[in-house]
Design a protein around this motif. Structure first.
Motif: not given
Length: 345
Positions: A92-108
């Motif tokens: 969760l802490q990582s995904l509070a950063t927009p770029s990390n959330a974008n990468a998570w959505v792209q990959n998963n």
């Protein structure tokens, strides 16, 4: 499921006091809103492809997956299984950063959708207001939602979080349900997000914990759906089972938090088959069958409104704990043998 069972038992109790097994489930997600959670905290489970094949061969049309396990997502490609995809609490802490959330959505998500039928993303599981991760839940939800919107999927995949009944304060009678004073500052912004985006709240509903937390005041038949008549009278509404009472307490809490239009998906419910006196194969089988039979009926507060519900869990998980009961929530043993005479049709 929150693995700190002893703590949760006491909190839930405080909140809630006031045939033959058919080899093929003849139900799919389209006929009854029942899914099964794919818990994987074990070292003796079938492979991901075998698990997905087991879902489909048994006609189980809905799965909850607690993390974006790549092998399972690959196995789900082209399978007729709808999915709750989980974000682990540690991410969760990582995904509070927009770029990390974008990468998570792209990959998963984007890498698999629509070949994998992702319905919801559960951003965290059973986070409590005082947990370190609580501050990151809403930002992570917002960032994942924004990434989905950018991909044109904001209306197709709903973003939520999975909560437990200990977040409720007053919950007796169900019409008095509200989030506790500690939980309200945490939950109200989440509820506003759900109301704005049209997403449901994901709620883990366990009458079992309510019963074992206070067996002198909570009747076993009330927890198991077997009470012969009304146990709680709430104005014009009659409650014969605790499952409905918990769920309607959540609905009342949502209304009190400004989310009268927010629906609920029961993202976990279950009963252990061993580990405590009331945890027996007989009781667990009765509970699971009664959930299956009941969810199409709605609750007293929402009559006729089917309750999308995920049974916990597909298999016993041998690395769970610390309570012995945590090892015995599976519908099946890891060798795929059924534990109950369930009829899903």
């Amino acid at each position: 499921m929150d693995f700190q069972s002893v703590n949760r038992t006491s909190m839930v109790a405080t909140c809630l006091i006031l045939g033959i097994f058919i080899a093929s489930f003849t139900i799919t997600g389209a006929t009854k809103p029942i899914g099964v959670c794919n818990g994987r905290i074990a070292d003796n489970l079938p492979s991901a492809i075998d698990v997905v094949n087991f879902y489909t061969s048994n006609g189980i049309g809905k799965m909850r997956l607690y993390d974006p396990d790549q092998a399972t997502l690959q196995a789900l490609v082209g399978a007729n299984v709808e999915l709750i995809l989980g974000v682990p609490n540690g991410d969760l802490q990582s995904l509070a950063t927009p770029s990390n959330a974008n990468a998570w959505v792209q990959n998963n998500v984007l890498a698999f959708f629509p070949a994998v039928k992702i319905l919801y993303i559960a951003v965290g599981n059973e986070i409590r207001p005082n947990d370190l991760e609580a501050q990151y839940v809403l930002p992570a939800m917002q960032n994942i939602y924004s990434a989905l919107v950018s991909a044109g999927l904001g209306d197709e995949i709903k973003v939520s979080t999975s909560v437990e009944a200990s977040l409720l304060g007053p919950s007796y009678p169900p019409s008095a349900g509200s989030f506790s004073p500690v939980a309200s500052p945490y939950m109200t912004p989440v509820v506003m997000f759900l109301a704005t985006t049209g997403a449901p709240l994901l709620a883990n509903v366990y009458p079992y914990y309510g019963y074992i937390g206070d067996p002198q005041n909570v009747r076993l038949d009330y927890a198991l759906f077997t009470a012969p008549g009304t146990v709680i009278q709430d104005g014009a509404l009659n409650y014969q089972n605790m499952f409905d009472a918990i769920l309607d307490s959540f609905y009342s809490a949502l209304e009190n938090a400004g989310g009268a239009n927010v629906g609920i998906v029961v993202s976990e419910t279950g009963w252990p088959s061993a580990g405590v006196e009331s945890g027996t194969v007989e009781n667990a089988g009765i509970y699971y069958q009664n959930v299956i039979d009941h969810v199409g009926n709605g609750t007293p507060k929402k009559p006729g409104q089917a309750i999308e519900t995920y049974l916990f869990a597909m298999f016993d998980e041998d690395l769970k704990g610390p309570a012995e009961t945590e090892l015995h929530f599976g519908l099946f043993s890891p060798d795929k043998q059924p534990k109950y005479n369930l009829i899903f049709s």
